[in-house]
Each structure stands twice: as C-alpha cells, then as structure tokens.
Design a protein around this motif. Structure first.
Motif, PDB file in Angstrom:
ATOM      1  N   ARG A  47       0.833  -1.209   0.000  1.00 56.81           N
ATOM      2  CA  ARG A  47       0.000   0.000   0.000  1.00 56.81           C
ATOM      3  C   ARG A  47       0.871   1.263   0.000  1.00 56.81           C
ATOM      4  N   ILE A  48       1.953   1.231   0.823  1.00 56.60           N
ATOM      5  CA  ILE A  48       2.837   2.415   0.892  1.00 56.60           C
ATOM      6  C   ILE A  48       3.512   2.640  -0.471  1.00 56.60           C
ATOM      7  N   ALA A  49       3.940   1.541  -1.107  1.00 55.36           N
ATOM      8  CA  ALA A  49       4.572   1.657  -2.428  1.00 55.36           C
ATOM      9  C   ALA A  49       3.585   2.259  -3.428  1.00 55.36           C
ATOM     10  N   GLU A  50       2.336   1.805  -3.324  1.00 54.19           N
ATOM     11  CA  GLU A  50       1.286   2.285  -4.232  1.00 54.19           C
ATOM     12  C   GLU A  50       1.035   3.800  -4.055  1.00 54.19           C
ATOM     13  N   LEU A  51       1.134   4.279  -2.795  1.00 53.64           N
ATOM     14  CA  LEU A  51       0.898   5.702  -2.528  1.00 53.64           C
ATOM     15  C   LEU A  51       1.942   6.578  -3.229  1.00 53.64           C
ATOM     16  N   GLY A  52       3.169   6.028  -3.414  1.00 49.13           N
ATOM     17  CA  GLY A  52       4.198   6.733  -4.185  1.00 49.13           C
ATOM     18  C   GLY A  52       4.793   7.955  -3.498  1.00 49.13           C
ATOM     19  N   ILE A  53       4.751   8.007  -2.158  1.00 51.18           N
ATOM     20  CA  ILE A  53       5.273   9.184  -1.449  1.00 51.18           C
ATOM     21  C   ILE A  53       6.757   9.010  -1.124  1.00 51.18           C
ATOM     22  N   VAL A  54       7.153   7.779  -0.798  1.00 52.64           N
ATOM     23  CA  VAL A  54       8.548   7.537  -0.389  1.00 52.64           C
ATOM     24  C   VAL A  54       9.325   6.862  -1.524  1.00 52.64           C
ATOM     25  N   ASP A  55      10.667   6.880  -1.386  1.00 53.10           N
ATOM     26  CA  ASP A  55      11.490   6.265  -2.434  1.00 53.10           C
ATOM     27  C   ASP A  55      11.595   4.756  -2.265  1.00 53.10           C
ATOM     28  N   ARG A  56      11.627   4.322  -0.967  1.00 51.18           N
ATOM     29  CA  ARG A  56      11.760   2.880  -0.712  1.00 51.18           C
ATOM     30  C   ARG A  56      10.985   2.487   0.519  1.00 51.18           C
ATOM     31  N   VAL A  57      10.369   1.306   0.492  1.00 49.11           N
ATOM     32  CA  VAL A  57       9.740   0.773   1.705  1.00 49.11           C
ATOM     33  C   VAL A  57      10.291  -0.635   1.917  1.00 49.11           C
ATOM     34  N   VAL A  58      10.806  -0.866   3.141  1.00 48.72           N
ATOM     35  CA  VAL A  58      11.468  -2.142   3.432  1.00 48.72           C
ATOM     36  C   VAL A  58      10.868  -2.779   4.691  1.00 48.72           C
ATOM     37  N   ALA A  59      11.150  -4.065   4.876  1.00 47.52           N
ATOM     38  CA  ALA A  59      10.614  -4.786   6.034  1.00 47.52           C
ATOM     39  C   ALA A  59      11.499  -4.600   7.261  1.00 47.52           C
ATOM     40  N   SER A  60      12.804  -4.355   7.028  1.00 46.75           N
ATOM     41  CA  SER A  60      13.761  -4.343   8.137  1.00 46.75           C
ATOM     42  C   SER A  60      14.052  -2.918   8.624  1.00 46.75           C
ATOM     43  N   ASN A  61      13.864  -2.689   9.932  1.00 46.73           N
ATOM     44  CA  ASN A  61      14.157  -1.370  10.508  1.00 46.73           C
ATOM     45  C   ASN A  61      15.652  -1.053  10.387  1.00 46.73           C
ATOM     46  N   ALA A  62      16.492  -2.081  10.560  1.00 48.53           N
ATOM     47  CA  ALA A  62      17.944  -1.883  10.472  1.00 48.53           C
ATOM     48  C   ALA A  62      18.333  -1.441   9.062  1.00 48.53           C
ATOM     49  N   GLU A  63      17.738  -2.060   8.058  1.00 49.79           N
ATOM     50  CA  GLU A  63      18.049  -1.695   6.665  1.00 49.79           C
ATOM     51  C   GLU A  63      17.629  -0.243   6.391  1.00 49.79           C
ATOM     52  N   ALA A  64      16.476   0.165   6.932  1.00 51.54           N
ATOM     53  CA  ALA A  64      16.005   1.543   6.713  1.00 51.54           C
ATOM     54  C   ALA A  64      16.954   2.547   7.367  1.00 51.54           C
ATOM     55  N   ALA A  65      17.442   2.223   8.577  1.00 54.43           N
ATOM     56  CA  ALA A  65      18.286   3.163   9.326  1.00 54.43           C
ATOM     57  C   ALA A  65      19.688   3.279   8.736  1.00 54.43           C
ATOM     58  N   ASP A  66      20.120   2.229   8.045  1.00 54.83           N
ATOM     59  CA  ASP A  66      21.481   2.147   7.506  1.00 54.83           C
ATOM     60  C   ASP A  66      21.786   3.333   6.594  1.00 54.83           C
ATOM     61  N   GLY A  67      22.748   4.160   6.982  1.00 57.36           N
ATOM     62  CA  GLY A  67      23.176   5.264   6.117  1.00 57.36           C
ATOM     63  C   GLY A  67      22.275   6.493   6.165  1.00 57.36           C
ATOM     64  N   ALA A  68      21.231   6.472   6.976  1.00 55.24           N
ATOM     65  CA  ALA A  68      20.336   7.638   7.029  1.00 55.24           C
ATOM     66  C   ALA A  68      20.950   8.754   7.874  1.00 55.24           C
ATOM     67  N   ASP A  69      20.657  10.008   7.497  1.00 60.21           N
ATOM     68  CA  ASP A  69      21.153  11.173   8.250  1.00 60.21           C
ATOM     69  C   ASP A  69      20.192  11.536   9.368  1.00 60.21           C
ATOM     70  N   LEU A  70      18.903  11.266   9.123  1.00 62.68           N
ATOM     71  CA  LEU A  70      17.882  11.506  10.151  1.00 62.68           C
ATOM     72  C   LEU A  70      16.992  10.270  10.214  1.00 62.68           C
ATOM     73  N   VAL A  71      16.923   9.671  11.407  1.00 60.48           N
ATOM     74  CA  VAL A  71      16.075   8.494  11.619  1.00 60.48           C
ATOM     75  C   VAL A  71      15.006   8.881  12.634  1.00 60.48           C
ATOM     76  N   ILE A  72      13.741   8.742  12.256  1.00 64.53           N
ATOM     77  CA  ILE A  72      12.654   9.090  13.196  1.00 64.53           C
ATOM     78  C   ILE A  72      11.786   7.864  13.436  1.00 64.53           C
TER      79      ILE A  72
END
Ligand code: NAP
Length: 311
Positions: A47-72
């Motif tokens: 559903r999030i991918a379909e909305l088209g607001i973000v560049d990537r949606v992943v299952a793993s919180n660690a993968e999302a945080a990897d390399g991010a400058d701001l993690v919320i």
C-alpha cells in the motif's frame, strides 16, 4: 541558528498517521533527498509503495536506518526501546535519531542506553494528531501551526538540536524545548487525562442498562459525540501512553478526582454559585485557546448545518 532543515536520507520507522504525515510534508517541502520507510506486513508495504510518497519501503528497521542522516521512530512508545536496539549497530556516525512518541521520559529511558555515542539523540513530540491511524491516514498539513516539543538530553550536540528544530519548523510546526519530565507532566493534563476521561465516558454510556445503545447514538449531539472522537483513538498507542506516563497521569488523576468531588458536592447541595463560577472560569480557558489560534471559533466545531432557504 540558521541550520538547514534538509537531510540527504530520511528514514521513517513506521508509516502510520505521524510517519505518513512527516513523509508527505517532507516530500512537499523538499526536505529529504531520499525517504525510506518500514512496515511489518507485506500488505502495508504494498500500500505504501502504491501511494508513491517515499522512495523505498522495506521490512527491516535496520536496513532503513542504515546510512540515514535523520532516523525518526514513528511507532508506539512501547516499541521504541526494542527498535532502538535493533537499529543501533546500523546507524551512521553523526546521524540524528529522533522519535514522535507522546511520552518522553520513558523514551529516553528505553532508547538512550542502546544508541552509540557517535549519533545525536534528540527526542521529539509533535502535539498534533487525529483519531485515525494507518498508512492512508496521514496528510502534509497535519503539523502546520501545531507545537512540536523537543526534549534533548543534557550534553547533546547543539547543532543537531538546531537541525531538528529547523526540520520541524519547515514542516510547519512551532518548536519548543523542555525536559522530558516537564513534557510528561504538561501532556498528562492536556492530552492523557482528557483521553482517559473520554475512554471512561464512552465505556460508561455503553454499559448503561436503562439507556439503550440506540438512544446513546441517536442523542449523541448533546455532547457525547465529541468524546467519541477522542475515544476512537488507537488502542495500542494509548495503552502505551498510560503504561509509560504512569506517575504523571496518576498525579493529575488525583487532582482531577478532588475537583470532581467538589463539583459533586455543589450539585448535591444545590450550590448554583459554585457551579456558575466554575463554568465561567472554564469558558474563559476555551476562549483563550481560540484566541491563540489552536482551535476554531466556528459554531459546533465547524460542522456543516442545513441552511434555512430564503423565500
Ligand atoms: P499509527 O497510525 O497506528 O502507526 C503506527 C505505526 O507503527 C505503524 O506504521 C505500525 O506499523 C508501526 N508499528 C507498530 N508496532 C510496531 C513495532 N512493534 N515495531 C515496528 N513498527 C511498529 O500510529 P501513529 O498515530 O502514527 O502513532 C505513532 C507514534 O506517534 C506513537 O508513539 C504516538 O504516541 C505518537 N503520536 C501520535 C499522535 C496521534 O494523535 N495519533 C500524535 C502525536 C504523537 P505496521 O503497519 O507494520 O503495524
């Protein structure tokens, strides 16, 4: 204090009302080069991918945080400690780690021990919301003219606090800084207790045997329906708020019960003056809220009403 509100990579752990609103507003204002988010179920990710607001949606919180400058972290308060532990080893040195939880003391207690000293931890609470939840519930305007409270722990890098302040200001919020304990006390009376009262009243009405459920619904415009909106808020979120702001809520409940006893006595004794004086004082508080632009003065909260047709 001219910190940039822009981040190269923004990771939003959770894409519900608050995460989804940050994503929409950050996108609308061009505040992130890349936005990455997480969802636990395949259905929500689709559903999030379909909305088209973000560049990537992943299952793993660690993968999302990897390399991010701001993690919320935009997840229930009770989930923040375990998620901080999960992402800790993947955070980029110099990254800002924040959250949006409605309680702050417990967030600091549960998250801080897991975070590496190379990251800047600046907890936050946008005092804005609705009773809706899930990936479709967010909207970019949610934070406009609402407060966002930052509760930076002592010794945190001032530049990181300024950057997060600039980010929230760019989303439309007015930013204030407090200690976590003061935040929890203020929010106990302005948000947590009102929710507890709404949950109680709606539950009580539901259990009244002499008044049928259909009558409660039919005559709800007498005041009850305004409580039902608040009492429709997310059960997981509010369970976590009361479990994690126990002391401040119990302190405010003690004062509330004393005041309720005073009003009960005034009703029992037929003390009209005491009732009138109390209601006059509370009416002035409502006017003050409207005057500072935190609500509309439109009659009946701006609900549409049928118009009498002119002949
Ligand atoms: P929401 O719409 O229900 O979204 C919650 C999000 O958290 C969902 O994306 C959910 O993901 C995710 N989630 C739930 N449990 C999780 C876990 N154990 N691990 C990882 N992700 C998890 O809630 P919300 O209103 O955005 O609230 C989020 C936070 O904002 C809460 O801490 C709340 O206190 C705070 N807040 C809420 C309001 C408000 O009015 N609602 C206002 C200010 C602050 P799935 O889709 O995978 O379940």
């Amino acid at each position: 204090m001219n910190a940039s509100p822009k981040f190269e990579r923004l990771a939003l752990i959770g894409f519900g009302l608050i995460g989804g609103s940050i994503a929409r507003a950050a996108r609308a204002h061009g505040l992130a080069g890349e936005i990455i988010t997480t969802a636990r179920s395949e259905k929500t990710r689709a559903r999030i991918a379909e909305l088209g607001i973000v560049d990537r949606v992943v299952a793993s919180n660690a993968e999302a945080a990897d390399g991010a400058d701001l993690v919320i972290l935009c997840i229930p308060v009770g989930a923040c400690g375990p998620v901080a532990q999960e992402i800790a080893g993947h955070l980029k040195p110099g990254a800002i780690v924040s959250d949006v939880g409605s309680v702050k003391g417990a967030i600091v207690r549960d998250m801080a021990p897991h975070l590496p000293k190379e990251v800047h931890f600046v907890p936050a609470h946008p005092v804005a919301g609705t009773e809706n939840s899930g990936p479709d519930s967010g909207f970019a305007e949610l934070f406009i003219n609402r407060w966002c409270i930052l509760t930076p722990p002592e010794g945190v890098d001032a530049g990181a606090v300024d950057r997060l302040r600039a980010f929230w200001a760019a989303l439309g919020a007015k930013v204030e800084i407090m200690t976590p304990d003061h935040h929890d006390l203020v929010l106990a009376i302005t948000s947590h207790l009102p929710h507890l009262i709404a949950y109680t009243i709606v539950g009580t009405a539901d259990e009244l045997a002499q008044v049928t459920e259909s009558e409660v619904i039919k005559f709800s415009a007498g005041g009850f329906r305004d409580f039902t909106r608040i009492a429709a808020s997310d059960p997981t979120m509010w369970r976590d708020v009361f479990l994690n702001n126990k002391d401040a809520v119990l302190e405010m409940l003690g004062t509330f019960n004393e005041d309720l006893a005073k009003l009960t006595r005034a009703i029992r004794r037929g003390d009209g003056q005491a009732l009138f004086d109390h209601f006059a004082r509370t009416r002035a508080i409502r006017r003050g809220i409207v005057e500072i632009g935190q609500d509309s003065a439109a009659p009946d909260f701006g609900r549409p009403h049928p118009q009498i047709k002119q002949p």
